[in-house]
Scaffold this motif. Structure first.
Motif, mmCIF file in Angstrom:
data_model
loop_
_atom_site.group_PDB
_atom_site.id
_atom_site.type_symbol
_atom_site.label_atom_id
_atom_site.label_comp_id
_atom_site.label_asym_id
_atom_site.label_seq_id
_atom_site.Cartn_x
_atom_site.Cartn_y
_atom_site.Cartn_z
ATOM 1 N N ARG A 3 10.447 9.742 -6.076
ATOM 2 C CA ARG A 3 10.565 11.160 -5.718
ATOM 3 C C ARG A 3 10.816 12.034 -6.953
ATOM 4 N NH1 ARG A 3 10.553 14.966 -2.473
ATOM 5 N NH2 ARG A 3 12.037 16.615 -2.765
ATOM 6 N N LEU A 4 11.546 11.450 -7.947
ATOM 7 C CA LEU A 4 11.815 12.215 -9.174
ATOM 8 C C LEU A 4 10.503 12.607 -9.857
ATOM 9 C CD1 LEU A 4 14.814 10.387 -10.882
ATOM 10 C CD2 LEU A 4 14.759 12.694 -9.900
ATOM 11 N N SER A 5 9.578 11.643 -9.955
ATOM 12 C CA SER A 5 8.283 11.944 -10.583
ATOM 13 C C SER A 5 7.464 12.849 -9.670
ATOM 14 C CB SER A 5 7.485 10.660 -10.830
ATOM 15 O OG SER A 5 8.278 9.739 -11.492
ATOM 16 N N TRP A 6 7.504 12.552 -8.358
ATOM 17 C CA TRP A 6 6.717 13.301 -7.381
ATOM 18 C C TRP A 6 7.048 14.799 -7.442
ATOM 19 C CZ3 TRP A 6 2.996 11.954 -3.837
ATOM 20 C CH2 TRP A 6 2.786 12.817 -2.769
ATOM 21 N N SER A 7 8.367 15.097 -7.523
ATOM 22 C CA SER A 7 8.747 16.508 -7.478
ATOM 23 C C SER A 7 8.368 17.235 -8.769
ATOM 24 C CB SER A 7 10.245 16.652 -7.202
ATOM 25 O OG SER A 7 10.948 15.931 -8.169
ATOM 26 N N ARG A 8 8.134 16.466 -9.877
ATOM 27 C CA ARG A 8 7.735 17.121 -11.127
ATOM 28 C C ARG A 8 6.222 17.152 -11.289
ATOM 29 N NH1 ARG A 8 12.459 15.064 -11.749
ATOM 30 N NH2 ARG A 8 14.031 16.032 -13.057
ATOM 31 N N CYS A 9 5.543 16.409 -10.418
ATOM 32 C CA CYS A 9 4.089 16.266 -10.547
ATOM 33 C C CYS A 9 3.408 17.589 -10.206
ATOM 34 C CB CYS A 9 3.619 15.184 -9.587
ATOM 35 S SG CYS A 9 1.849 15.000 -9.545
ATOM 36 N N PRO A 10 2.376 17.981 -10.997
ATOM 37 C CA PRO A 10 1.685 19.213 -10.675
ATOM 38 C C PRO A 10 0.958 19.067 -9.355
ATOM 39 C CG PRO A 10 0.633 18.174 -12.587
ATOM 40 C CD PRO A 10 1.829 17.364 -12.220
ATOM 41 N N LEU A 56 18.409 -1.587 0.362
ATOM 42 C CA LEU A 56 18.748 -0.766 -0.792
ATOM 43 C C LEU A 56 17.579 -0.582 -1.758
ATOM 44 C CD1 LEU A 56 22.303 -1.973 -1.865
ATOM 45 C CD2 LEU A 56 21.572 0.325 -1.172
ATOM 46 N N LEU A 57 16.819 -1.696 -1.941
ATOM 47 C CA LEU A 57 15.759 -1.691 -2.945
ATOM 48 C C LEU A 57 14.695 -0.636 -2.643
ATOM 49 C CD1 LEU A 57 15.872 -3.496 -5.341
ATOM 50 C CD2 LEU A 57 14.111 -4.951 -4.287
ATOM 51 N N LEU A 58 14.250 -0.617 -1.382
ATOM 52 C CA LEU A 58 13.220 0.361 -1.020
ATOM 53 C C LEU A 58 13.762 1.785 -1.119
ATOM 54 C CD1 LEU A 58 11.017 -0.893 1.962
ATOM 55 C CD2 LEU A 58 10.443 -0.587 -0.433
ATOM 56 N N GLY A 59 15.035 1.951 -0.726
ATOM 57 C CA GLY A 59 15.655 3.271 -0.809
ATOM 58 C C GLY A 59 15.690 3.752 -2.259
ATOM 59 N N LEU A 60 16.060 2.832 -3.156
ATOM 60 C CA LEU A 60 16.137 3.163 -4.579
ATOM 61 C C LEU A 60 14.750 3.504 -5.121
ATOM 62 C CD1 LEU A 60 18.405 3.186 -6.705
ATOM 63 C CD2 LEU A 60 17.594 0.929 -7.420
ATOM 64 N N TYR A 61 13.777 2.686 -4.724
ATOM 65 C CA TYR A 61 12.395 2.907 -5.171
ATOM 66 C C TYR A 61 11.927 4.308 -4.730
ATOM 67 C CZ TYR A 61 7.377 2.289 -5.718
ATOM 68 O OH TYR A 61 6.072 2.448 -6.085
ATOM 69 N N GLN A 62 12.235 4.642 -3.465
ATOM 70 C CA GLN A 62 11.805 5.945 -2.949
ATOM 71 C C GLN A 62 12.454 7.080 -3.740
ATOM 72 O OE1 GLN A 62 13.008 7.257 1.021
ATOM 73 N NE2 GLN A 62 10.887 7.796 1.437
ATOM 74 N N ARG A 63 13.753 6.933 -4.037
ATOM 75 C CA ARG A 63 14.448 8.001 -4.775
ATOM 76 C C ARG A 63 13.854 8.156 -6.174
ATOM 77 N NH1 ARG A 63 19.040 6.377 -2.121
ATOM 78 N NH2 ARG A 63 19.897 5.163 -3.826
ATOM 79 N N LYS A 64 13.534 7.008 -6.824
ATOM 80 C CA LYS A 64 12.991 7.058 -8.181
ATOM 81 C C LYS A 64 11.601 7.689 -8.161
ATOM 82 C CE LYS A 64 16.342 5.318 -10.480
ATOM 83 N NZ LYS A 64 17.215 6.370 -10.987
ATOM 84 N N VAL A 78 0.848 -1.202 0.000
ATOM 85 C CA VAL A 78 0.000 0.000 0.000
ATOM 86 C C VAL A 78 0.882 1.251 0.000
ATOM 87 C CG1 VAL A 78 -1.630 1.351 1.386
ATOM 88 C CG2 VAL A 78 -2.021 -1.089 1.049
ATOM 89 N N HIS A 79 1.930 1.228 0.828
ATOM 90 C CA HIS A 79 2.812 2.393 0.882
ATOM 91 C C HIS A 79 3.606 2.586 -0.403
ATOM 92 C CE1 HIS A 79 1.953 2.294 5.235
ATOM 93 N NE2 HIS A 79 2.077 3.586 5.082
ATOM 94 N N LEU A 80 3.884 1.484 -1.105
ATOM 95 C CA LEU A 80 4.620 1.609 -2.368
ATOM 96 C C LEU A 80 3.732 2.234 -3.449
ATOM 97 C CD1 LEU A 80 6.559 -1.789 -2.596
ATOM 98 C CD2 LEU A 80 7.468 0.459 -2.042
ATOM 99 N N ILE A 81 2.451 1.899 -3.375
ATOM 100 C CA ILE A 81 1.517 2.397 -4.401
ATOM 101 C C ILE A 81 1.100 3.844 -4.110
ATOM 102 C CG2 ILE A 81 -0.824 2.030 -5.348
ATOM 103 C CD1 ILE A 81 -0.325 -0.990 -4.799
ATOM 104 N N ASP A 82 1.101 4.190 -2.830
ATOM 105 C CA ASP A 82 0.611 5.504 -2.377
ATOM 106 C C ASP A 82 1.053 6.700 -3.234
ATOM 107 O OD1 ASP A 82 -1.265 5.488 -0.468
ATOM 108 O OD2 ASP A 82 0.044 6.073 1.190
#
Ligand SMILES: C[S@@+](CC[C@H](N)C(=O)[O-])C[C@H]1O[C@@H](n2cnc3c(N)ncnc32)[C@H](O)[C@@H]1O
Length: 256
Positions: A249-256, A239-247, A12-16
């Motif tokens: 975040r890239l979309s999140w910060s560009r999202c309107p 590492l995997l969750l950390g990487l997922y979060q960073r990736k 659920v948190h990954l999809i959030d």
């Protein structure tokens, strides 16, 4: 055997973040219609203006649900019942009091909670989760709500009026960068004048967080308190969750 409840929680948190971004996009038509209705054509054709308007519309829908989920932690935090990220039964640190600055106040989602902490508020019963407030002396005498989004700031002004705390709650309609600049708004918050700062899920929206956190810190009186409820960097899950979060975040910060 995996713990399925935990697995479900993690999923659920990954999809959030993606669900949030989809809901944001789904608010584009309503935002366009709202701006046309209000004849705000300039905002309609300005990227930053439209982004702000979209956020205001989006948060009006999503904010109440987010608040419902967050209350179980935010209320104890304001009561001084959180230590090391864990909610305790007893009051372990200073409850919110005195002159309070709410940073990124949005449309005033938390105004009803602040009203229950104000000085001379009716005594509370145990059922509303604010027990111990009086006995620990936590009370608010003055509040500044810092909110630069014009749509949210307008809603915030109305909300504090509706809740009946507009006599102690002043809306500051600029970003945190300008609160001590009397040419940017009708007032000035002096450094070292604030007893408590409250920030609820706002650092992800505030530009240059490191610089602005320093600016905020300067506003606190010596020994002042800062109540923080934020999204944080994942610290378990490897590492995997950390990487997922960073990736994400890239979309999140560009999202309107
Ligand atoms: C995710 S919302 C949270 C709103 C509110 N705290 C709540 O929980 O409902 C983040 C808020 O931070 C505000 N914000 C953005 N930039 C800011 C800045 N420079 N200074 C203060 N607030 C800012 C946004 O306009 C937005 O209302």
């Amino acid at each position: 055997m995996p713990d399925w409840a935990t697995v479900k929680d993690v999923l659920v948190h990954l999809i959030d973040p993606w669900a949030f971004m989809s809901i944001s996009f789904a608010h584009i038509p309503a935002t366009v219609v709202g701006l046309i209705h209000d004849k705000k054509y300039r905002t309609l054709f300005s990227f930053s203006g439209f982004r702000e308007a979209l956020f205001g519309t989006f948060w009006a829908t999503v904010g109440p649900n987010v608040k419902t989920n967050a209350e179980q932690r935010v209320i104890p935090l304001l009561q001084g019942r959180v230590k090391g990220g864990v909610v305790h039964d007893d009051v372990l640190s200073s409850p919110i009091h005195g002159t309070v600055l709410e940073v990124g106040a949005g449309s005033g989602m938390w105004a009803d909670v602040f009203a229950r902490f104000r000085e001379n508020a009716d005594d509370t019963d145990a059922a509303d989760g604010l027990r111990n407030r009086k006995s620990t002396g936590g009370h608010i005498t003055k509040m500044y709500g810092v909110e630069p989004n014009p749509i949210s700031a307008k809603a915030l002004q109305q909300r504090v009026k509706d809740i009946g705390i507009d006599d102690i709650y002043q809306v500051v309609p600029v970003g945190i960068e300008s609160v001590d600049d009397s040419t940017a708004w009708d007032g000035k918050i002096e450094p070292g004048s604030i007893d408590c700062i409250v920030g609820i899920l706002c650092l992800c929206s505030i530009p240059e967080p490191e610089k602005n956190i320093k600016l905020l810190y300067r506003l606190l009186k010596p020994g002042g308190h800062w109540y923080v409820y934020e999204h944080v960097k994942v610290w378990r899950g490897g590492l995997l969750l950390g990487l997922y979060q960073r990736k994400s975040r890239l979309s999140w910060s560009r999202c309107p």
